[in-house]
Structures are given as C-alpha cells and as structure tokens.
Design a protein around this motif. Structure first.
Motif, PDB file in Angstrom:
ATOM      1  N   ILE A  42      43.476  32.596  39.915  1.00 34.57           N
ATOM      2  CA  ILE A  42      44.708  32.417  40.693  1.00 34.57           C
ATOM      3  C   ILE A  42      45.814  33.314  40.162  1.00 34.57           C
ATOM      4  O   ILE A  42      46.540  33.950  40.939  1.00 34.57           O
ATOM      5  CB  ILE A  42      45.133  30.932  40.698  1.00 34.57           C
ATOM      6  CG1 ILE A  42      44.143  30.122  41.539  1.00 34.57           C
ATOM      7  CG2 ILE A  42      46.556  30.766  41.227  1.00 34.57           C
ATOM      8  CD1 ILE A  42      44.349  28.622  41.477  1.00 34.57           C
ATOM      9  N   VAL A  43      45.959  33.403  38.853  1.00 35.60           N
ATOM     10  CA  VAL A  43      46.987  34.279  38.263  1.00 35.60           C
ATOM     11  C   VAL A  43      46.726  35.738  38.648  1.00 35.60           C
ATOM     12  O   VAL A  43      47.660  36.473  39.000  1.00 35.60           O
ATOM     13  CB  VAL A  43      47.048  34.095  36.729  1.00 35.60           C
ATOM     14  CG1 VAL A  43      47.871  35.179  36.065  1.00 35.60           C
ATOM     15  CG2 VAL A  43      47.605  32.717  36.386  1.00 35.60           C
ATOM     16  N   LEU A  44      45.463  36.154  38.606  1.00 41.23           N
ATOM     17  CA  LEU A  44      45.126  37.515  39.030  1.00 41.23           C
ATOM     18  C   LEU A  44      45.517  37.738  40.482  1.00 41.23           C
ATOM     19  O   LEU A  44      46.094  38.776  40.829  1.00 41.23           O
ATOM     20  CB  LEU A  44      43.628  37.774  38.836  1.00 41.23           C
ATOM     21  CG  LEU A  44      43.113  39.118  39.332  1.00 41.23           C
ATOM     22  CD1 LEU A  44      43.708  40.258  38.512  1.00 41.23           C
ATOM     23  CD2 LEU A  44      41.597  39.154  39.287  1.00 41.23           C
ATOM     24  N   GLY A  45      45.235  36.763  41.344  1.00 43.49           N
ATOM     25  CA  GLY A  45      45.628  36.881  42.743  1.00 43.49           C
ATOM     26  C   GLY A  45      47.129  36.968  42.919  1.00 43.49           C
ATOM     27  O   GLY A  45      47.621  37.751  43.740  1.00 43.49           O
ATOM     28  N   ILE A  46      47.877  36.204  42.135  1.00 43.08           N
ATOM     29  CA  ILE A  46      49.344  36.256  42.211  1.00 43.08           C
ATOM     30  C   ILE A  46      49.853  37.620  41.765  1.00 43.08           C
ATOM     31  O   ILE A  46      50.761  38.193  42.375  1.00 43.08           O
ATOM     32  CB  ILE A  46      49.964  35.116  41.380  1.00 43.08           C
ATOM     33  CG1 ILE A  46      49.680  33.770  42.056  1.00 43.08           C
ATOM     34  CG2 ILE A  46      51.464  35.315  41.191  1.00 43.08           C
ATOM     35  CD1 ILE A  46      50.034  32.559  41.217  1.00 43.08           C
ATOM     36  N   ILE A  47      49.245  38.167  40.721  1.00 44.95           N
ATOM     37  CA  ILE A  47      49.640  39.498  40.250  1.00 44.95           C
ATOM     38  C   ILE A  47      49.372  40.540  41.335  1.00 44.95           C
ATOM     39  O   ILE A  47      50.164  41.475  41.520  1.00 44.95           O
ATOM     40  CB  ILE A  47      48.892  39.846  38.948  1.00 44.95           C
ATOM     41  CG1 ILE A  47      49.406  38.968  37.808  1.00 44.95           C
ATOM     42  CG2 ILE A  47      49.043  41.322  38.598  1.00 44.95           C
ATOM     43  CD1 ILE A  47      48.576  39.052  36.540  1.00 44.95           C
ATOM     44  N   PRO A  52      48.816  45.963  48.466  1.00 41.28           N
ATOM     45  CA  PRO A  52      47.945  45.746  49.622  1.00 41.28           C
ATOM     46  C   PRO A  52      46.534  45.460  49.128  1.00 41.28           C
ATOM     47  O   PRO A  52      46.021  46.146  48.251  1.00 41.28           O
ATOM     48  CB  PRO A  52      48.019  47.068  50.388  1.00 41.28           C
ATOM     49  CG  PRO A  52      48.521  48.066  49.420  1.00 41.28           C
ATOM     50  CD  PRO A  52      49.288  47.329  48.365  1.00 41.28           C
ATOM     51  N   GLY A  53      45.953  44.442  49.646  1.00 40.63           N
ATOM     52  CA  GLY A  53      44.620  44.080  49.194  1.00 40.63           C
ATOM     53  C   GLY A  53      44.401  42.585  49.277  1.00 40.63           C
ATOM     54  O   GLY A  53      45.167  41.863  49.906  1.00 40.63           O
ATOM     55  N   PRO A  54      43.408  42.114  48.594  1.00 35.49           N
ATOM     56  CA  PRO A  54      42.965  40.728  48.786  1.00 35.49           C
ATOM     57  C   PRO A  54      43.637  39.720  47.864  1.00 35.49           C
ATOM     58  O   PRO A  54      42.972  38.823  47.351  1.00 35.49           O
ATOM     59  CB  PRO A  54      41.471  40.834  48.484  1.00 35.49           C
ATOM     60  CG  PRO A  54      41.398  41.870  47.410  1.00 35.49           C
ATOM     61  CD  PRO A  54      42.471  42.879  47.782  1.00 35.49           C
ATOM     62  N   GLY A  55      44.937  39.818  47.631  1.00 32.99           N
ATOM     63  CA  GLY A  55      45.613  38.885  46.734  1.00 32.99           C
ATOM     64  C   GLY A  55      45.440  37.441  47.148  1.00 32.99           C
ATOM     65  O   GLY A  55      45.076  36.580  46.346  1.00 32.99           O
ATOM     66  N   TRP A  56      45.689  37.138  48.427  1.00 32.32           N
ATOM     67  CA  TRP A  56      45.557  35.765  48.904  1.00 32.32           C
ATOM     68  C   TRP A  56      44.111  35.309  48.855  1.00 32.32           C
ATOM     69  O   TRP A  56      43.827  34.152  48.533  1.00 32.32           O
ATOM     70  CB  TRP A  56      46.110  35.620  50.321  1.00 32.32           C
ATOM     71  CG  TRP A  56      47.593  35.552  50.337  1.00 32.32           C
ATOM     72  CD1 TRP A  56      48.455  36.513  50.786  1.00 32.32           C
ATOM     73  CD2 TRP A  56      48.414  34.485  49.857  1.00 32.32           C
ATOM     74  NE1 TRP A  56      49.751  36.099  50.617  1.00 32.32           N
ATOM     75  CE2 TRP A  56      49.754  34.854  50.053  1.00 32.32           C
ATOM     76  CE3 TRP A  56      48.140  33.255  49.285  1.00 32.32           C
ATOM     77  CZ2 TRP A  56      50.808  34.033  49.693  1.00 32.32           C
ATOM     78  CZ3 TRP A  56      49.205  32.433  48.916  1.00 32.32           C
ATOM     79  CH2 TRP A  56      50.516  32.824  49.128  1.00 32.32           C
TER      80      TRP A  56
END
Length: 122
Positions: A42-47, A52-56
């Motif tokens: 989750i932290v990686l996704g928030i960073i 642009p990309g698959p954060g969510w």
C-alpha cells in the motif's frame, strides 16, 4: 500467468499458510508477515500515485492481501469495489460530452501530478 498457474500459486500459498499456522506462534507470525507485506504494498502504491501508472491498482492489491487476514480490510475492499462499479456504470450512462469532460478532468489530474513531480524533483 495462466489461470491454472494462478490456481497453483494460490494452492501453494494456502499450503504454506497452513504449515506456518501449525507451528507454535505460527498464526501470529503469519498475520504479522501478511500485515507487513500488505502495508508495504500500500505504501508503494501511495508513493506511485502522483506518477502515471498503476498506483491505485497496487494499493488495491495491498488491500486485497490485508483482506485475507482482516475483516475490516475485506469490508473496505468490498465497499470500494461497489463504488468503482457504480461510478463506472454512472459514467457509461452519461452523454458523450460528459464522458469527454470526465476524461479531460482525469488528464488534468495526471498532468498536474506530473507537473508537481517534475517541480519537486527539479
């Protein structure tokens, strides 16, 4: 990865979970491991959100991992799925002009995030 490959991986993980939980203190160790890995994802996704990309998508993957051990994460994931599905259906019912405005707003958000990331790095 094929569906059968995913199924084999899931079976291996289930087997590993059962073997670890069978050890003394294994249930707590497994839960701590899942928590640490899920929060790290989750932290990686928030960073990655401003880029642009698959954060969510990464955030939802981490939440999915946490949902294997925590009821609150499962409820949050189910609620999020309902909201995304409702939003998608609502947007699909709108006129082409409104869909264009939604897309334009999305591009503005991504463009602003890119500009902010560039400004912070420079």
């Amino acid at each position: 990865m094929s569906a059968s490959g995913v199924r084999r991986l899931a079976d291996r993980l289930d087997g590993a979970r059962m073997r670890i939980r069978a050890l003394p203190g294994g249930t707590i160790a497994w839960r701590v491991l899942v928590t640490l890995v899920g929060v790290a994802i989750i932290v990686l996704g928030i960073i990655l959100l401003p880029l642009p990309g698959p954060g969510w998508l990464i955030i939802f993957a981490g939440l999915g991992l946490l949902a294997t051990e925590y009821a609150w994460a499962s409820r949050l994931l189910q609620r999020t799925r309902r909201y995304v599905l409702a939003w998608t259906r609502w947007a699909a019912r709108q006129s082409l002009f409104v869909q264009f405005l939604i897309g334009l707003a999305g591009l503005l958000v991504v463009g602003s995030a890119l500009w902010l990331a560039w400004w912070l790095v420079s």
